[in-house]
Design an enzyme around this catalytic site. Structure first.
Site, PDB file in Angstrom:
ATOM      1  CG  PHE A  99      81.620  48.133 -98.201  1.00 32.70           C
ATOM      2  CD1 PHE A  99      82.526  47.493 -99.021  1.00 32.70           C
ATOM      3  CD2 PHE A  99      80.642  48.939 -98.782  1.00 32.70           C
ATOM      4  CE1 PHE A  99      82.478  47.658-100.403  1.00 32.70           C
ATOM      5  CE2 PHE A  99      80.582  49.104-100.161  1.00 32.70           C
ATOM      6  CZ  PHE A  99      81.507  48.457-100.976  1.00 32.70           C
ATOM      7  CG  LEU A 129      76.979  49.252 -94.818  1.00 27.95           C
ATOM      8  CD1 LEU A 129      75.583  48.858 -95.286  1.00 27.95           C
ATOM      9  CD2 LEU A 129      78.034  48.365 -95.456  1.00 27.95           C
ATOM     10  CD  GLU A 130      82.311  57.427 -96.282  1.00 28.84           C
ATOM     11  OE1 GLU A 130      82.569  58.251 -97.188  1.00 28.84           O
ATOM     12  OE2 GLU A 130      83.107  57.138 -95.370  1.00 28.84           O
ATOM     13  CG  LEU A 131      76.911  52.571 -98.838  1.00 25.42           C
ATOM     14  CD1 LEU A 131      75.541  51.932 -98.906  1.00 25.42           C
ATOM     15  CD2 LEU A 131      78.019  51.567 -99.069  1.00 25.42           C
TER      16      LEU A 131
END
Length: 460
Positions: free
Chosen positions: A204, A227-229
């Site tokens: 995501f 997860l790269e947020l």
């Protein structure tokens, strides 16, 4: 019936809409992927590499269409030609290292024992793509996942709704049915599939809140997540930096794609001896931009993807100015800033870390610039953020950059460059930027699992 709509930032009208899958339709897609995966994994690695790279070439063949669609969907000017340069670089590199990255690790191969570790595909990989670089970001997982023998289910962001359909078009007739699928889902449908343990790996890219929702959905399923947020990436210009080069690259990193870059530059710290010169050059650089319709070849700065994104930047900027910050780009320079998606770029000075614009993600064409006395102050300010994706250091001394980089709490450290993904290096983050590893050999490890073999050879 739930409709997913893309409202174009160009004119505020619905550009595309698709009906979200029902729970039964979504489960059927997962079932097809699970059936298709084992025979796909059984094919020779070199065949999988060739087919995936053929698909990338076919996607390139859709270039003019893709570029225009991106302009309408999320506002990137057509003059930049889409995302094919980085996409092709990453696809070629990941295909080139596949045999080495997926090769068995042999501990012993003797007359008595055979002991080795192999990389096995995780099964079905779910890619939840972002809107800001929907091809570039999704390819980081799609390409190694398919090459490693997984099937892939892709979900586009609503703002770039048509991207998944182009991926399907590129792979259609090349990959076996069910190996690559695009699904249209709302948030509830996405989270339901994750809760139901549908996937061997979920990637995501998006907001911190979105990542938290993915983690909650996966809780107790033991599904691996990438997860790269959020990000608030800093640049630090030291007293021995090449000033003109630093201005050119850092300001491009701050303003390209209307500031909507995962590793874009959002704050700049400049040694006090170079501060005035840097600011003067940065203002001149920014005033050369042209804000306008992204379908116009002369436009270098298009609209932000959504008005609410632009409103966030306006609010942060207004709060900073009210607290004493000084804006250096007058509204008369960019008169198309109409309070909607078209947002003029801004440079703020006299800023400090009590202001949201220096600590919270902006994701727009605004950057704050602060003078610093030296390395200690710069390090303290660079790490004064809940995020840690990249940090950009500007100096002629590689040893100094390495020394500073080792103490920065960040995923990647650049020297004399910024806003670039090297496919040979691991793309990762710390703190609220998320977790996981994409690209490089480690990118293959994310979409495979180790399987150990311990064979004792018994002689008759």
């Amino acid at each position: 019936m739930t409709m997913i709509r893309c409202v174009s930032p160009v004119n505020g009208e619905v550009y595309a809409e698709r009906e979200a899958l029902t729970p039964e339709q979504a489960r059927a897609a997962v079932a097809r992927a699970k059936v298709a995966q084992p025979p796909w994994a059984a094919r020779p690695l070199e065949e999988r590499v060739a087919l995936v790279q053929d698909g990338v070439r076919r996607l390139n063949g859709l270039g003019d269409r893709v570029v225009e669609e991106l302009a309408w969907q999320m506002g990137r000017p057509v003059r930049y030609g889409g995302e094919f340069g980085g996409l092709n670089e990453r696809a070629a590199y990941m295909g080139g290292i596949a045999a080495e990255a997926l090769a068995p690790m042999v501990a012993e191969d003797s007359a008595r024992f055979e002991r080795r570790i192999e990389r096995a595909p995780v099964g079905v990989v779910f890619v939840v793509a972002p809107w800001n670089y929907p091809y570039l970001t999704s390819c980081n997982t799609i390409i190694p996942a398919l090459i490693a023998g997984n099937s892939v289910i892709h979900k586009s962001a609503s703002q770039t709704l048509l991207v998944g359909e182009r991926w399907v078009e590129a792979f259609d007739g090349l990959l076996p049915e069910g190996v690559f699928q695009n699904v249209v889902l709302d948030h509830e449908g996405t989270e339901r599939l994750i809760r139901e343990r549908s996937f061997g790996f979920v990637n995501f890219t998006g907001s911190v809140a979105g990542g938290q929702a993915i983690e909650r959905a996966a809780a107790g399923t033991f599904t691996p997540l990438g997860l790269e947020l959020g990000g608030k990436d800093p640049g630090y210009v030291m007293e021995d930096a090449d000033l003109d080069w630093a201005v050119d690259v850092l300001m491009d990193g701050a303003m390209f794609n209307a500031g909507q870059c995962c590793c874009g530059i959002e704050r700049i710290y400049v040694h006090e001896s170079l501060y005035d010169g840097f600011v003067d050059r940065a203002v001149a650089w920014t005033k050369q931009l042209k804000l306008g319709n992204p379908l116009d070849l002369s436009t270098s700065l298009g609209p932000m993807a959504n008005r609410r994104f632009a409103d966030t930047v306006r609010a942060q900027t207004a709060e900073a100015v009210a607290a004493g910050a000084r804006p250096l780009i007058g509204r008369e320079v960019f008169p198309e800033d109409d309070g909607g998606t078209y947002l003029g770029p801004q440079i703020l000075v006299d800023v400090d870390h009590s202001m949201r614009v220096m600590r919270e993600e902006s994701f727009g064409p605004v950057v704050g610039i602060m003078p610093v006395s030296g390395d200690d102050e710069a390090l303290r300010l660079m790490d004064d953020s809940p995020y840690g994706l990249t940090a950009s250091l500007w100096t002629s001394d590689p040893e100094r950059a390495a020394r500073l980089g080792r103490v920065l709490d960040t995923g990647s450290v650049y020297m004399n460059r910024a806003d670039y993904l090297d496919p040979a290096l691991c793309w990762t983050g710390t703190k609220d930027t998320g977790r996981g590893a994409a690209l490089s050999v480690l990118g293959y490890h994310s979409v495979t699992r180790p399987r150990s073999y311990h064979f004792r050879k018994v002689k008759a």
